[in-house]
Design an enzyme around this catalytic site. Structure first.
Site, short mmCIF file in Angstrom:
data_model
loop_
_atom_site.label_atom_id
_atom_site.label_comp_id
_atom_site.label_asym_id
_atom_site.label_seq_id
_atom_site.Cartn_x
_atom_site.Cartn_y
_atom_site.Cartn_z
CD GLU A 253 -2.49 1.49 2.60
OE1 GLU A 253 -3.57 0.91 2.77
OE2 GLU A 253 -1.97 2.23 3.48
CB THR B 196 -4.65 5.48 0.90
OG1 THR B 196 -3.76 6.59 0.76
CG2 THR B 196 -3.92 4.29 1.51
CB ALA C 141 -17.96 -0.64 2.96
CD GLN D 71 3.59 3.82 13.66
OE1 GLN D 71 4.15 3.07 14.47
NE2 GLN D 71 3.36 3.50 12.41
P1 FAD Z 1 -18.08 -0.49 6.85
O1 FAD Z 1 -17.90 -1.87 6.38
O2 FAD Z 1 -19.23 0.29 6.31
O3 FAD Z 1 -18.16 -0.50 8.44
C1 FAD Z 1 -18.18 0.70 9.19
C2 FAD Z 1 -18.88 0.44 10.53
O4 FAD Z 1 -20.26 0.26 10.30
C3 FAD Z 1 -18.39 -0.81 11.24
O5 FAD Z 1 -18.39 -0.57 12.62
C4 FAD Z 1 -19.42 -1.86 10.86
O6 FAD Z 1 -19.47 -2.89 11.82
C5 FAD Z 1 -20.69 -1.00 10.82
N1 FAD Z 1 -21.73 -1.49 9.91
C6 FAD Z 1 -21.56 -2.04 8.68
N2 FAD Z 1 -22.75 -2.34 8.14
C7 FAD Z 1 -23.71 -1.97 9.04
C8 FAD Z 1 -25.12 -2.01 9.07
N3 FAD Z 1 -25.83 -2.51 8.05
N4 FAD Z 1 -25.78 -1.54 10.16
C9 FAD Z 1 -25.07 -1.01 11.22
N5 FAD Z 1 -23.72 -0.95 11.24
C10 FAD Z 1 -23.05 -1.42 10.17
N6 FAD Z 1 -10.08 4.93 5.03
C11 FAD Z 1 -10.02 5.97 4.16
O7 FAD Z 1 -10.65 7.00 4.43
N7 FAD Z 1 -9.27 5.88 3.01
C12 FAD Z 1 -8.59 4.77 2.67
O8 FAD Z 1 -7.93 4.73 1.63
C13 FAD Z 1 -8.65 3.64 3.55
N8 FAD Z 1 -8.04 2.46 3.25
C14 FAD Z 1 -8.21 1.36 4.07
C15 FAD Z 1 -7.66 0.12 3.69
C16 FAD Z 1 -7.85 -1.00 4.50
C17 FAD Z 1 -7.25 -2.32 4.08
C18 FAD Z 1 -8.57 -0.90 5.72
C19 FAD Z 1 -8.74 -2.09 6.62
C20 FAD Z 1 -9.12 0.32 6.10
C21 FAD Z 1 -8.96 1.46 5.27
N9 FAD Z 1 -9.54 2.70 5.60
C22 FAD Z 1 -9.42 3.77 4.74
C23 FAD Z 1 -10.21 2.86 6.89
C24 FAD Z 1 -11.73 2.64 6.78
O9 FAD Z 1 -12.30 3.62 5.97
C25 FAD Z 1 -12.26 2.71 8.21
O10 FAD Z 1 -11.87 1.59 8.94
C26 FAD Z 1 -13.77 2.94 8.33
O11 FAD Z 1 -14.04 3.33 9.66
C27 FAD Z 1 -14.64 1.74 8.00
O12 FAD Z 1 -14.59 1.45 6.66
P2 FAD Z 1 -15.31 0.10 6.11
O13 FAD Z 1 -15.21 0.16 4.64
O14 FAD Z 1 -14.80 -1.10 6.79
O15 FAD Z 1 -16.81 0.42 6.58
#
Ligand code: FAD
Length: 289
Positions: free
Chosen positions: A16, A47, A122, A210
């Protein structure tokens, strides 16, 4: 190349990187990518405003140049919090025009003042991409210790399952420092009927400060073994960073020995971290020269 096809054929090795903010030139990120390309990764992910850094405008440019200049498959991150359908449509069209076929579909980090628009989670974004642009291979984030905003681990697992069912082709994990937690998570995935590949994301800690910040932003456990390494490294930042890299290399050698689907290195734009991981994986036979 669809990343899912690569994952079906072999255990992968990937990196990454992050793009520069605002109007800064993308050359530094490309120089890092060029150096990392020598390690022949299966892909490099870029990212999208991670941590609210505001660098999303350059994600596409860096990902496009990765493909054109370095002949490396890019995985373009894309977040949906605050986005409308039209924003996503435009972004997907730009990715397709640049020949990019892999996207990491995310909700995005919470940024003060940014409210949900057309996509709350997501899984909503993944389902939408699958519907309007099924040609994309879609990755999604997963959390070996559960997501930091979700106190119930089992519920967190059900939300992961929803991402798979919405159309995610593979998962990439949040960083973790305790491999045992990852192995337990893999078992939980099997129990929750998660069948898509899970790529393990590893970030070396660089200092005591960090790692504390990361523990709070991602909810990652800091095992006693890590604390002891930091303590024995002393106060010198270079010694602490060296201890972090050594620990990460031990983690990836152990993952390699335990049949992981893929290993993804959070390089923090430091190619020497990627190079060290490459050497360690070559030494343990995970990679071939
Ligand atoms: P989701 O899967 O939507 O989950 C978010 C929260 O909502 C979780 O607590 C989940 O349990 C909850 N949830 C999901 N579905 C529901 C539902 N139907 N009802 C109620 N609650 C629900 N962030 C950035 O801004 N830019 C990046 O480039 C970036 N890259 C990343 C790369 C990786 C590999 C990882 C692991 C994370 C990255 N992140 C990035 C961080 C990420 O955006 C955060 O962790 C964010 O808080 C959650 O993203 P998610 O896509 O997992 O969200």
């Amino acid at each position: 190349m669809r990343i899912s096809e690569r994952l079906a054929a072999k255990q992968t090795f990937s990196f990454e990187i992050f793009p520069p903010k605002g109007d800064l030139p993308i050359d530094q990120a490309l120089a890092v990518a060029g150096a990392l390309a020598a390690d022949k990764p299966d892909w490099i992910s870029v990212t999208f405003s991670a941590g609210g850094s505001g660098n999303s405008a350059n994600t596409l440019a860096v990902a496009g140049e990765l493909l054109k200049r370095c002949a490396i498959e890019p995985l373009a991150h894309l977040t949906c919090m605050g986005s409308e359908r039209a924003d996503i449509d435009a972004y997907l069209a730009a990715l397709a025009a640049a020949g990019i076929s892999n996207v990491l579909a995310l909700r995005g980090d919470r940024i003060p003042g940014r409210e949900v628009a057309d996509f709350a989670y997501a899984s909503n974004l993944i389902a939408y991409i699958k519907h309007v642009a099924p040609e994309f291979c879609i990755g999604a984030a997963c959390y070996p210790e559960g997501h930091v905003e979700c106190e119930d681990f089992e519920l967190s697992m059900r939300h992961l399952y929803a991402k798979q069912q919405a159309g995610a082709d593979f998962f990439v994990t949040q960083l973790f420092f305790d491999n045992e937690l990852f192995y337990t998570f893999r078992e939980a995935c099997t129990r929750h009927r998660i069948k898509i590949p899970i790529v393990a994301g590893i970030m070396p800690f660089t200092s005591a400060k960090q790692i504390q910040r990361m523990a709070f932003t991602c909810g990652a456990t800091i095992p006693a073994a890590v604390i002891k390494r930091i303590v024995s490294a002393g106060d010198d930042p270079a010694d602490q960073a060296r201890a972090g890299l050594e620990y990460a290399l031990e983690q990836i050698a152990d993952l390699a020995a335990n049949g992981v689907d893929g290993i993804h290195i959070y390089t923090m734009n430091r190619h020497e971290i990627g190079d060290a991981a490459y050497d360690a994986l070559l030494a343990c036979g995970y990679l071939e020269d």
